[in-house]
Design a protein around this motif. Sequence first.
Motif, PDB file in Angstrom:
ATOM      1  N   ASP A 695       0.873  -1.174   0.000  1.00  0.00           N
ATOM      2  CA  ASP A 695       0.000   0.000   0.000  1.00  0.00           C
ATOM      3  C   ASP A 695       0.909   1.223   0.000  1.00  0.00           C
ATOM      4  OD1 ASP A 695      -1.718   2.115   0.584  1.00  0.00           O
ATOM      5  OD2 ASP A 695      -3.045   0.858   1.801  1.00  0.00           O
ATOM      6  N   ILE A 696       1.157   1.757  -1.171  1.00  0.00           N
ATOM      7  CA  ILE A 696       2.160   2.804  -1.326  1.00  0.00           C
ATOM      8  C   ILE A 696       1.693   4.105  -0.690  1.00  0.00           C
ATOM      9  CG2 ILE A 696       3.532   4.095  -3.025  1.00  0.00           C
ATOM     10  CD1 ILE A 696       3.052   1.585  -4.882  1.00  0.00           C
ATOM     11  N   ALA A 697       0.412   4.381  -0.767  1.00  0.00           N
ATOM     12  CA  ALA A 697      -0.109   5.612  -0.163  1.00  0.00           C
ATOM     13  C   ALA A 697       0.087   5.615   1.352  1.00  0.00           C
ATOM     14  CB  ALA A 697      -1.584   5.783  -0.512  1.00  0.00           C
ATOM     15  N   ARG A 698      -0.084   4.450   1.987  1.00  0.00           N
ATOM     16  CA  ARG A 698       0.046   4.348   3.444  1.00  0.00           C
ATOM     17  C   ARG A 698       1.442   3.909   3.874  1.00  0.00           C
ATOM     18  NH1 ARG A 698      -3.507  -0.058   4.804  1.00  0.00           N
ATOM     19  NH2 ARG A 698      -3.118   0.449   6.998  1.00  0.00           N
ATOM     20  N   SER A 699       2.320   3.599   2.918  1.00  0.00           N
ATOM     21  CA  SER A 699       3.680   3.127   3.221  1.00  0.00           C
ATOM     22  C   SER A 699       3.647   1.902   4.124  1.00  0.00           C
ATOM     23  CB  SER A 699       4.519   4.246   3.859  1.00  0.00           C
ATOM     24  OG  SER A 699       4.642   5.337   2.992  1.00  0.00           O
TER      25      SER A 699
END
Length: 744
Positions: A695-699
């Motif tokens: 989940d790249i947005a949430r790292s």
Amino acid sequence: MSNRPVAAATPLARSLIRASLRRSLKRSQYNQPAFRYSSTTVSAFHTNLQGPALPNIAPGRKVTTPQTLTEKILQRYSVDLPKGKVVRSGDYVQIQPHRCLTHDNTWPVAMKFMSTGATKIKDPAQLVFALDHDVQNTSPSNLKKSWDRPPNHGKLLCVEFIPGTLSLLTDANMYGALGSLGVALVRSDAAGIFATGKSWFQCPPVVQVNLLGTLPPGVRGKDVIVALCGLFPLDVLNHSVEFMGSEETMTSISMDDRLTISNMSTEWSATSAMFPMDAILERWLRYKATEAAMLEDRTTRQRITHEMVDELFSNPLRSDPGAHYAKKLYLDLSTLSPYISGPNSVKISTPLHDLATKNIKIDKGYIVSCTNSRSSDLKAAAKVFQAAAESNGGRIPKVADGVKLYIAAASAREQAIAEDEGNWQTLVEAGATVLPPSCGPCIGLGTGLLEDGETGVSASNRNFKGRLGSRLAHAYLSSPEVVAASALNGVLSGPGVYEVSETYTGVEYGYGTGKPATIENELGNALEQLESLIDRVQTTARIGDDAAQAVTKILPGFPAKISGEIVFADADNLDTDNIYAGKFTYQDYMTTADMAKVCMENYDPEFRSITKPNDILVSGFNFGCGSSREQSATALLAREIPLVVAGSFSNIFVRNGVNNALPCLEVPRLVERLRTIFSENKVSTRRTGWTLTWDIARSIIEVQEGENGERWEEKVGEFPENLQEIIARGGLAGWIKHELAKAA
């Protein structure tokens, strides 16, 4: 063997450590975070494509705070820095290098350059070409690359770089021997420099390596770097190395030995490796300047002059007292003996006297490559046969029955010197097969490669599985004289110049400066290492705190999530030859389907039948080490793998990944978890049934351990917007094309 532990902390030490902690917590020096991508907001790119003229060798911006030599050179060659900015390890900078070297990959670089829409080289003075790899290939398509020039001069033509400069190179760190910062780049980087004169770079952490004592007779630079690879296998991963030592110590290390050590620092996993600008280097440059002035055909007459040397050494560029190093190591050269690397790994190194007793039969020997085939190396090898001739009625003996010895000078000029000295003829008389001055066997190309089941010993730089031929062969690395002695005797052996002392107890090496073990020195070493550790922990904690409070902005065209089944390639130091064999490197018209078929075949021939589109590849530590070849990333993309996860990566692979739109993510916990669960019945490539979602947005990564298994999450570093932009545009070539269009 000595590897001194740090002395136990006294009450005074503990109070000083507490004071050190307080000081450290006020600093924000860079040390590698736990995951590859940190939450930095510094942009590695700018849209001003014109930029100032190339910096010259004179000192540039005045910086008053202490810097390492690496930081100083990057400061000098960084452009568009904010006023007052001091370059430190960890900083992303835009650099305008002094030189950009390409070799047989020049045409692929040119194709990438043209694909960006660029029509003009930004600064022709930056570019250097050396066609030196696939020179035995006389096919029309390969000859076309040489532009009707005989590509047989060899790589050492390029050892004419000016100390204190920054050069981006397609292959070696060799230029560090000249006090020059030489850093590997890849095809996309080179195309960007062709078009803009600039590139992006992150200043690495720096390791200080303190050399003590002097080299014993029969011990050479090759033994130094082979020993370092084995004694400190992980300590310089993705670090720049700066060698230090007393005048007596440095005088014992010749320029040829320095060239070997710096060259093979790539195999040590270092980003670069520099020697100081000292009297040895000055004398060498004076000789080169005199030689150039005397010979009218030398183009170096304009580049290497006594006036230039005067200017360089009137104020030699050096690291500052008090400069911050990520760590310090030491090696006592006086305790070193001849070392052998292998089989099939540069990180396995053994004293020759331990291996010689095993009577390891060899089939082939190689005195080739830029690493160890200069005239001094050929002289050392020839001396083995010349010494043997004294007990053979003056006749040069032949290599042992069943053994083949191959020789290729590092350059045409080095071969000419060896011929003038008679050493070349000695090796030929002994039965050596002559190859043209080039890379050849050391990259797995041309005549004399190892076949299934054979054992070879080479004076080149790499012995990865399949590098010198068959992946079912055994390859060792050594100095040229050990190769010669082994070829003469038919078994892995030395010439007998080095004598093992009766009191020999092993190599003296360890952490710190290696100074006498006083309480003051041991305490200083402990504090330095503790401060480095604190910086790493502090940086990681800061990244975690920032990530917890913010959501990463996702740029248009970049995915918010990447998900797939985990395919586990359980190996550390999985190198670029394992990923994409050297024999395919210069087959520039391989289709995507062809690349997919040969991807990882040196590691596991079954890889192509096991993996499926959208699988996520997970591997061990130091993934992608070795060569800078870009196809190590593009071959994985050809197999439709959208993400590579590892315990740690070689920086050059990460750069290849970003430049070609293949993200890389460091998750050591995942690697250890996979190894725990699948410890039995280990296989090279395993479909795990596990799913990973990034989940790249949430790292955050989410791991589902099979349909009914455990599910867990872990924070990872933020993926910076500047790197998102490159990947969103399909790689660096697409990004350059976009920037050129904006500038127009």
